[in-house]
Design an enzyme around this catalytic site. Structure first.
Site, mmCIF file in Angstrom:
data_model
loop_
_atom_site.group_PDB
_atom_site.id
_atom_site.type_symbol
_atom_site.label_atom_id
_atom_site.label_comp_id
_atom_site.label_asym_id
_atom_site.label_seq_id
_atom_site.Cartn_x
_atom_site.Cartn_y
_atom_site.Cartn_z
ATOM 1 N NE ARG A 119 14.760 -12.112 4.543
ATOM 2 C CZ ARG A 119 14.778 -13.184 5.324
ATOM 3 N NH1 ARG A 119 13.684 -13.561 5.960
ATOM 4 N NH2 ARG A 119 15.887 -13.865 5.494
ATOM 5 C CB SER A 178 10.232 7.230 11.638
ATOM 6 O OG SER A 178 9.744 7.474 12.935
ATOM 7 N NE ARG A 228 21.248 -11.261 7.783
ATOM 8 C CZ ARG A 228 19.963 -11.318 8.146
ATOM 9 N NH1 ARG A 228 19.040 -10.816 7.355
ATOM 10 N NH2 ARG A 228 19.621 -11.865 9.281
ATOM 11 C CG LEU A 257 16.489 -3.692 12.387
ATOM 12 C CD1 LEU A 257 16.321 -3.910 10.893
ATOM 13 C CD2 LEU A 257 16.108 -4.935 13.168
ATOM 14 C CG ASP A 258 13.732 -0.660 12.190
ATOM 15 O OD1 ASP A 258 13.675 -0.552 10.947
ATOM 16 O OD2 ASP A 258 13.168 -1.576 12.812
ATOM 17 C CB SER A 295 -0.976 0.001 1.175
ATOM 18 O OG SER A 295 -0.309 0.150 2.403
ATOM 19 C CG ASN A 296 3.710 2.694 2.900
ATOM 20 O OD1 ASN A 296 3.465 3.880 3.088
ATOM 21 N ND2 ASN A 296 3.635 1.792 3.867
HETATM 22 C C1 GRF Z 1 3.859 -0.546 6.811
HETATM 23 O O1 GRF Z 1 3.281 -0.220 8.027
HETATM 24 C C2 GRF Z 1 5.334 -0.319 6.856
HETATM 25 O O2 GRF Z 1 5.691 0.799 7.586
HETATM 26 C C3 GRF Z 1 5.773 -1.567 7.552
HETATM 27 O O3 GRF Z 1 4.988 -2.587 7.000
HETATM 28 C C4 GRF Z 1 3.777 -2.045 6.531
HETATM 29 C C5 GRF Z 1 3.735 -2.393 5.087
HETATM 30 O O4 GRF Z 1 2.592 -1.975 4.474
HETATM 31 N N1 GRF Z 1 7.181 -1.757 7.469
HETATM 32 P P1 GRF Z 1 2.458 -1.974 2.897
HETATM 33 O O5 GRF Z 1 3.078 -3.263 2.365
HETATM 34 O O6 GRF Z 1 3.121 -0.754 2.354
HETATM 35 O O7 GRF Z 1 0.969 -1.987 2.680
#
Ligand code: GRF
Length: 215
Positions: free
Chosen positions: A96, A141, A70, A149-150, A19-20
């Site tokens: 990942r 964020s 990996r 990581l993050d 969705s992003n």
């Molecule tokens: C989002 O909340 C993103 O921040 C997280 O996983 C989710 C993925 O959503 N890492 P989509 O695949 O973009 O719908």
């Protein structure tokens, strides 16, 4: 962007729904200053690949289950990305962990969206953990990807209040809606040359950010 300036070439990495990715596609179609040159998933058959195909964007799958370790996965993924010659790599729901060599290869040109107000709640299950911790505010964020990581420099955040009767699903949905505005905004800033990573710090319009931008 003017007619003579080519749009920034972006590769988007996904693992699932996408969705992003859809938000990035829609913003690019509305004359965003970037173009998505490829979408790469580490999982075959996920809905995000269908979203890319519908938009006419080339897709590739680098299935992590087909690699012994990996390092070999990272190496294959890196080759697939490099073949597209992107100026930016965006991790949009890419689930990942990437190794140090991979991260160094794309340093300063790789962004990730994470569903928490970093540095709070790195890792998984962020919405549940925010509720359990009694957080009154939560959000998402976008940060430069580093070996931690993050943990890379945060560029921008979207904040949402946590409501008293929130469930994990309701909170996640509200955060996700904000992610869909946040990520295209940050990618557009990068494409416009406003956002850089310099000496390990996120810079906006040439100056180190003292705090994440609020979107
Ligand atoms: C989002 O909340 C993103 O921040 C997280 O996983 C989710 C993925 O959503 N890492 P989509 O695949 O973009 O719908």
């Amino acid at each position: 962007m003017t007619a003579s300036e080519p749009a920034l070439a972006v590769v988007v990495l996904i693992s699932g729904s996408g969705s992003n990715l859809q938000a990035l596609i829609d913003a690019a179609a509305a004359n965003g200053p970037y173009r998505i040159c490829a979408v790469i998933s580490n999982r075959p058959g996920v809905p995000g690949l269908g979203r890319a195909a519908t938009a006419g964007i080339p897709t590739r799958v680098v299935d992590h289950t087909q690699f012994a370790d990996r390092t070999s996965f990272d190496s294959a993924l890196g080759e697939q990305i490099a073949a597209c010659q992107p100026q930016l790599v965006v991790l949009a729901g890419f689930m990942r962990v990437l190794g140090a060599d991979f991260v160094r290869r794309f340093a300063g040109r790789m962004l990730n969206i994470h569903p928490s107000l970093l540095p709070a709640f790195r890792g998984l299950n962020t919405h549940r953990r925010a509720i359990e911790a009694g957080a009154t505010e939560h959000g998402a964020s976008v940060h430069f990807v580093t070996e931690q990581l993050d943990g890379g420099p945060v560029v921008a955040q979207a904040r949402v209040p946590v409501e008293a009767d929130d469930t994990e699903a309701r909170l996640a949905a509200r955060v996700l809606a904000r992610e869909h505005l946040l990520l295209p905004q940050v990618v557009s800033w990068f494409a416009a040359g406003r956002l850089t990573l310099r000496d390990g710090q996120a810079c906006f319009d040439g100056s180190p950010l003292q705090a994440p931008l609020q979107c």
